[in-house]
Scaffold this motif. Structure first.
Motif, short mmCIF file in Angstrom:
data_model
loop_
_atom_site.label_atom_id
_atom_site.label_comp_id
_atom_site.label_asym_id
_atom_site.label_seq_id
_atom_site.Cartn_x
_atom_site.Cartn_y
_atom_site.Cartn_z
N ASN A 220 -4.97 8.68 6.08
CA ASN A 220 -5.50 8.00 6.47
C ASN A 220 -3.55 6.86 6.90
N TYR A 221 -4.00 6.37 7.91
CA TYR A 221 -3.19 5.23 8.25
C TYR A 221 -3.71 4.05 9.13
N LYS A 222 -2.78 3.54 9.49
CA LYS A 222 -2.98 2.00 10.68
C LYS A 222 -1.51 1.25 11.13
N ILE A 223 -1.71 1.13 12.08
CA ILE A 223 -0.23 0.40 13.00
C ILE A 223 -0.77 -1.28 12.86
N VAL A 224 0.43 -1.67 12.01
CA VAL A 224 0.01 -3.59 12.17
C VAL A 224 1.74 -3.98 12.60
N GLU A 225 0.90 -5.20 13.31
CA GLU A 225 2.13 -5.40 13.68
C GLU A 225 3.14 -6.52 12.50
N LYS A 226 3.92 -6.68 12.60
CA LYS A 226 4.20 -7.71 11.54
C LYS A 226 5.66 -9.14 11.27
N ALA A 227 5.46 -10.41 11.58
CA ALA A 227 6.67 -11.36 11.54
C ALA A 227 7.57 -11.10 10.82
N PRO A 228 8.47 -11.85 10.91
CA PRO A 228 10.17 -11.07 10.27
C PRO A 228 9.28 -12.13 8.91
N PHE A 229 9.76 -11.84 7.95
CA PHE A 229 9.90 -12.30 6.29
C PHE A 229 10.85 -11.65 5.00
N LYS A 230 11.21 -12.24 4.91
CA LYS A 230 12.00 -12.21 3.20
C LYS A 230 11.44 -11.29 1.99
N PHE A 231 12.33 -10.97 1.69
CA PHE A 231 12.34 -10.27 0.29
C PHE A 231 12.70 -10.56 -0.84
N PHE A 232 12.62 -10.12 -2.23
CA PHE A 232 13.68 -10.94 -2.81
C PHE A 232 13.20 -9.97 -4.45
N GLY A 233 14.33 -9.62 -4.79
CA GLY A 233 13.98 -8.35 -6.53
C GLY A 233 15.83 -8.06 -7.07
N VAL A 234 15.18 -7.23 -8.13
CA VAL A 234 16.28 -6.73 -8.25
C VAL A 234 16.27 -5.23 -7.69
N GLU A 235 17.74 -4.38 -7.37
CA GLU A 235 17.91 -3.76 -6.25
C GLU A 235 18.68 -2.56 -7.48
N GLU A 236 18.92 -1.22 -6.58
CA GLU A 236 19.37 0.22 -7.34
C GLU A 236 19.30 1.06 -5.75
N ARG B 22 -1.94 4.80 3.97
CA ARG B 22 -2.87 4.76 2.55
C ARG B 22 -3.21 5.80 1.71
N THR B 23 -2.84 5.96 0.54
CA THR B 23 -2.98 7.05 -0.81
C THR B 23 -4.32 6.73 -0.76
N GLU B 24 -5.40 7.87 -1.45
CA GLU B 24 -6.50 7.66 -2.09
C GLU B 24 -6.39 7.07 -3.26
N ASP B 25 -7.91 6.41 -3.60
CA ASP B 25 -8.20 5.62 -5.01
C ASP B 25 -7.63 6.52 -6.15
N HIS B 26 -7.24 5.86 -7.14
CA HIS B 26 -6.53 6.65 -8.42
C HIS B 26 -6.34 5.35 -9.48
N ASN B 27 -6.22 6.92 -10.37
CA ASN B 27 -5.63 5.52 -11.81
C ASN B 27 -4.61 5.14 -11.77
#
Length: 298
Positions: A129-145, A238-243
């Motif tokens: 299951n897949y789709k193709i989408v357009e996304k504008a620039p964005f930022k992301f923040f968090g902790v890295e390894e 997309r994964t299937e629905d799951h627990n």
């Protein structure tokens, strides 16, 4: 298929240069993608890192030469790119279980890793299951390894990284400072993941647990790292629905199919950008996940 031709071209180049310097830049040129993303793709498809594959092939040939010639160990070490006989002997023993000297003995049990070849495999009994989408620039923040792909270490370490982030309160602190805007409307969870947004070297990639800053103006606490992502076209699996307890298993199953099954016949290539894991909560212990990969038309 063009994809098969490129992948087999990479293997031919490696085979022709096992006793020479192997250029990852040339490998990337043949494969028509960046060095970094080719290494990731190779690891997903073959279950072995590119560096480990090359090492195995070189030590396979070295074992054959030890048994069929009188070449000195020091000359063999230099031939296959080792700085010293000791380094070569360690690598040889790790792979074959015996020393180079003992490998000359008749009856010595050694391991052989033949060259990989890529072929069309008839699959598709389970839909993707897949789709193709357009996304504008964005930022992301968090902790890295920085994760290590050798021997699938990343598949073990990343779930532990999530567990530790829950236990030490990082997830809660991220949720408290996350912007209100969501990547998609609906049941997206608060904390997600991004990876491969910078080059961290051979057999490794950066993995960040964090939140989306779609407007790019959030006040980011000093304990978190912020990165900027340009506009891309994305393919979303997309994964299937799951627990909820099945999340790691289900998203790893999707990852395992993307490069060998979808890309070869899709008409798209990896756009040399970061990759996302987005998690959705459906309530009552049910959920699903998405893998986002930037793409360009071939």
């Amino acid at each position: 298929m063009d994809w098969l031709k490129k992948m087999n071209g990479v293997i031919s180049y490696i085979e022709e240069n096992l006793a020479e310097t192997i250029s990852y830049g040339e490998i990337a040129r043949i494969a028509c993608c960046s060095e970094y993303h080719f290494q990731r793709m190779f690891s997903f498809i073959t279950d072995v890192s590119l560096a480990e594959y090359i090492r195995r092939r070189r030590l396979t040939l070295a074992a054959l030469e030890l048994q069929s010639s009188n070449i000195k160990v020091i000359d063999l070490a230099l031939k296959y790119g080792y700085e010293s006989p000791e380094a070569f002997a360690r690598a040889f023993r790790n792979l074959h279980g015996v020393s180079p000297t003992f490998a000359r003995e008749k009856g010595a049990q050694l391991k052989a890793y033949p060259p990989i070849s890529f072929h069309i495999s008839i699959k598709g009994e389970v839909e993707m299951n897949y789709k193709i989408v357009e996304k504008a620039p964005f930022k992301f923040f968090g902790v890295e390894e920085v994760e290590d792909m050798t021997n699938g270490n990343n598949l073990v370490r990343i779930p532990k990284f999530w567990q530790e982030s829950f236990e030490n309160g990082i997830i809660d602190r991220l949720i408290k400072v996350m912007p209100e805007a969501k990547l998609e409307e609906g049941a997206t969870t608060d904390v997600n993941a991004i990876m491969c947004y910078r080059n961290t070297g051979e057999d490794t990639f950066p993995y960040m647990i964090g939140v989306f800053d779609l407007e790019g103006n959030a006040e980011v606490p000093e304990e978190f790292t912020s990165i900027s992502i340009p506009a891309f076209t994305w393919v979303v699996f997309r994964t299937e629905d799951h627990n909820t307890e099945e999340t790691t298993k289900k998203i790893q199953e999707v990852w395992a199919r993307i490069f060998p099954e979808w890309f070869p016949s899709s008409g798209y290539e990896h756009a040399d950008g970061p990759e996302l894991e987005v998690y959705f909560d459906l309530g009552n212990g049910r959920c699903y996940s998405e893998v986002w990969i930037p793409i360009v038309k071939k």
